[in-house]
Design a protein around this motif. Structure first.
Motif, PDB file in Angstrom:
ATOM      1  N   GLN A  48       0.832  -1.200   0.000  1.00 24.09           N
ATOM      2  CA  GLN A  48       0.000   0.000   0.000  1.00 24.09           C
ATOM      3  C   GLN A  48       0.866   1.250   0.000  1.00 24.09           C
ATOM      4  N   GLY A  49       2.000   1.189   0.696  1.00 30.70           N
ATOM      5  CA  GLY A  49       2.914   2.328   0.693  1.00 30.70           C
ATOM      6  C   GLY A  49       3.438   2.616  -0.694  1.00 30.70           C
ATOM      7  N   GLN A  50       3.755   1.555  -1.444  1.00 33.18           N
ATOM      8  CA  GLN A  50       4.235   1.724  -2.804  1.00 33.18           C
ATOM      9  C   GLN A  50       3.147   2.317  -3.695  1.00 33.18           C
ATOM     10  N   ALA A  51       1.902   1.844  -3.515  1.00 35.74           N
ATOM     11  CA  ALA A  51       0.785   2.380  -4.303  1.00 35.74           C
ATOM     12  C   ALA A  51       0.559   3.853  -3.986  1.00 35.74           C
ATOM     13  N   THR A  52       0.679   4.189  -2.712  1.00 37.06           N
ATOM     14  CA  THR A  52       0.514   5.586  -2.307  1.00 37.06           C
ATOM     15  C   THR A  52       1.605   6.450  -2.904  1.00 37.06           C
ATOM     16  N   LEU A  53       2.850   5.942  -2.883  1.00 38.05           N
ATOM     17  CA  LEU A  53       3.968   6.687  -3.444  1.00 38.05           C
ATOM     18  C   LEU A  53       3.754   6.937  -4.928  1.00 38.05           C
ATOM     19  N   GLU A  54       3.305   5.923  -5.653  1.00 37.07           N
ATOM     20  CA  GLU A  54       3.066   6.080  -7.084  1.00 37.07           C
ATOM     21  C   GLU A  54       1.967   7.102  -7.350  1.00 37.07           C
ATOM     22  N   ARG A  55       0.921   7.108  -6.516  1.00 34.66           N
ATOM     23  CA  ARG A  55      -0.160   8.072  -6.692  1.00 34.66           C
ATOM     24  C   ARG A  55       0.337   9.500  -6.449  1.00 34.66           C
ATOM     25  N   LEU A  56       1.187   9.664  -5.432  1.00 40.12           N
ATOM     26  CA  LEU A  56       1.718  10.991  -5.143  1.00 40.12           C
ATOM     27  C   LEU A  56       2.654  11.466  -6.248  1.00 40.12           C
ATOM     28  N   MET A 111       0.620  12.775  -8.944  1.00 42.85           N
ATOM     29  CA  MET A 111       0.122  14.112  -8.619  1.00 42.85           C
ATOM     30  C   MET A 111       1.191  15.153  -8.852  1.00 42.85           C
ATOM     31  N   LEU A 112       2.438  14.819  -8.436  1.00 41.72           N
ATOM     32  CA  LEU A 112       3.539  15.762  -8.587  1.00 41.72           C
ATOM     33  C   LEU A 112       3.825  16.029 -10.059  1.00 41.72           C
ATOM     34  N   HIS A 113       3.862  14.977 -10.857  1.00 43.64           N
ATOM     35  CA  HIS A 113       4.118  15.148 -12.282  1.00 43.64           C
ATOM     36  C   HIS A 113       3.021  15.966 -12.937  1.00 43.64           C
ATOM     37  N   ALA A 114       1.777  15.741 -12.512  1.00 47.05           N
ATOM     38  CA  ALA A 114       0.658  16.499 -13.073  1.00 47.05           C
ATOM     39  C   ALA A 114       0.787  17.968 -12.726  1.00 47.05           C
ATOM     40  N   GLY A 115       1.370  18.262 -11.555  1.00 45.20           N
ATOM     41  CA  GLY A 115       1.551  19.649 -11.133  1.00 45.20           C
ATOM     42  C   GLY A 115       2.693  20.341 -11.823  1.00 45.20           C
ATOM     43  N   GLN A 116       3.549  19.598 -12.583  1.00 43.71           N
ATOM     44  CA  GLN A 116       4.684  20.203 -13.241  1.00 43.71           C
ATOM     45  C   GLN A 116       4.240  21.274 -14.226  1.00 43.71           C
ATOM     46  N   GLY A 117       3.108  21.027 -14.902  1.00 43.95           N
ATOM     47  CA  GLY A 117       2.650  21.968 -15.912  1.00 43.95           C
ATOM     48  C   GLY A 117       1.840  23.098 -15.343  1.00 43.95           C
ATOM     49  N   GLU A 118       1.582  23.080 -14.047  1.00 42.91           N
ATOM     50  CA  GLU A 118       0.796  24.137 -13.423  1.00 42.91           C
ATOM     51  C   GLU A 118       1.687  24.998 -12.549  1.00 42.91           C
ATOM     52  N   GLU A 119       1.237  26.203 -12.288  1.00 44.53           N
ATOM     53  CA  GLU A 119       1.983  27.072 -11.397  1.00 44.53           C
ATOM     54  C   GLU A 119       1.659  26.730  -9.957  1.00 44.53           C
ATOM     55  N   ASN A 120       2.647  26.927  -9.084  1.00 44.65           N
ATOM     56  CA  ASN A 120       2.448  26.784  -7.644  1.00 44.65           C
ATOM     57  C   ASN A 120       1.955  25.408  -7.253  1.00 44.65           C
ATOM     58  N   GLY A 121       2.611  24.354  -7.739  1.00 45.03           N
ATOM     59  CA  GLY A 121       2.275  23.015  -7.280  1.00 45.03           C
ATOM     60  C   GLY A 121       2.968  22.752  -5.965  1.00 45.03           C
ATOM     61  N   HIS A 122       2.246  22.368  -4.919  1.00 47.60           N
ATOM     62  CA  HIS A 122       2.815  22.228  -3.581  1.00 47.60           C
ATOM     63  C   HIS A 122       2.434  20.897  -2.977  1.00 47.60           C
ATOM     64  N   ILE A 123       3.323  20.410  -2.112  1.00 49.74           N
ATOM     65  CA  ILE A 123       3.032  19.197  -1.358  1.00 49.74           C
ATOM     66  C   ILE A 123       3.797  19.275  -0.052  1.00 49.74           C
ATOM     67  N   ALA A 124       3.228  18.749   1.023  1.00 55.77           N
ATOM     68  CA  ALA A 124       3.891  18.788   2.320  1.00 55.77           C
ATOM     69  C   ALA A 124       3.554  17.529   3.091  1.00 55.77           C
ATOM     70  N   GLY A 125       4.514  17.084   3.903  1.00 51.23           N
ATOM     71  CA  GLY A 125       4.307  15.901   4.721  1.00 51.23           C
ATOM     72  C   GLY A 125       3.743  16.256   6.075  1.00 51.23           C
TER      73      GLY A 125
END
Length: 206
Positions: free
Chosen positions: A159-167, A170-184
């Motif tokens: 499940q951790g691996q699946a979660t990592l792939e999903r994140l 999300m990060l790659h999808a945010g590459q084309g947008e401005e102000n893509g952010h993520i925090a732990g």
């Protein structure tokens, strides 16, 4: 679905109040209400005065998601430890939820009336999250490499691996947008623009 409970809006330590904000838990929509990002907890209250709250230690990650392929709205995305429905059923029945050995997560999304407010919501979440450091993370840092496998590879559950792939998606999808952010869970924010390109450059130099 999670049954909503009556809540009074917080009066102290509110860093951000977002009116006209839609809430989603998993795939279920809970309608329009007001989101309160307070120093003590995150609270969403619907128009009928009923809502739900999230304690910061249970929030393992929060991010601005602009990936419309996985969810039809830009949103403030939260990954919450445990299954909120099972936790609620356990409280109502007086029994603890069963532990089958797999760590479950619940995805919570807040969709504001205006997408321009997402970055402000994210910043408020990061500030409040930093006030509640995860004790387990602190212990892990002190223990060293207990979670590192052979060759320095981090060991993940399925499940951790699946979660990592999903994140990562999300990060790659945010590459084309401005102000893509993520925090732990520690509230430390990263700007995702160009993040993976920088990592590749470092690997080439090493």
């Amino acid at each position: 679905m999670v049954a909503l409970s009556p809540f009074s809006p917080p009066t102290e330590g509110v860093r951000r109040q977002e009116d006209g904000c839609r809430a989603f838990i998993g795939e279920n929509s809970y309608g329009v209400g007001t989101l309160f990002i307070a120093e003590s907890r995150v609270l969403w209250v619907g128009q009928d005065g009923k809502g739900f709250c999230l304690e910061y230690p249970t929030i393992s990650l929060h991010a601005v998601s602009r990936d419309l392929t996985s969810f039809p709205h830009e949103c403030l995305y939260l990954m919450v430890n445990g299954c909120l429905e099972e936790q609620q059923e356990g409280v109502e029945s007086g029994e603890e939820s069963s532990d089958d050995g797999d760590e479950k997560i619940t995805e919570v999304r807040f969709v504001p009336n205006e997408n321009q407010f997402l970055d402000v919501m994210f910043a408020a979440m990061s500030d409040c999250q930093s006030l509640h450091p995860d004790e387990e993370d602190l212990d892990s840092e002190e223990e060293g490499d207990d979670f590192v496998g052979e060759g320095g590879d981090v060991e993940l559950t399925a499940q951790g691996q699946a979660t990592l792939e999903r994140l990562e998606a999300m990060l790659h999808a945010g590459q084309g947008e401005e102000n893509g952010h993520i925090a732990g869970g520690d509230g430390q924010a990263m700007n995702t623009d160009g993040q993976f390109e920088d990592a590749e450059d470092l690997n080439d130099e090493s």
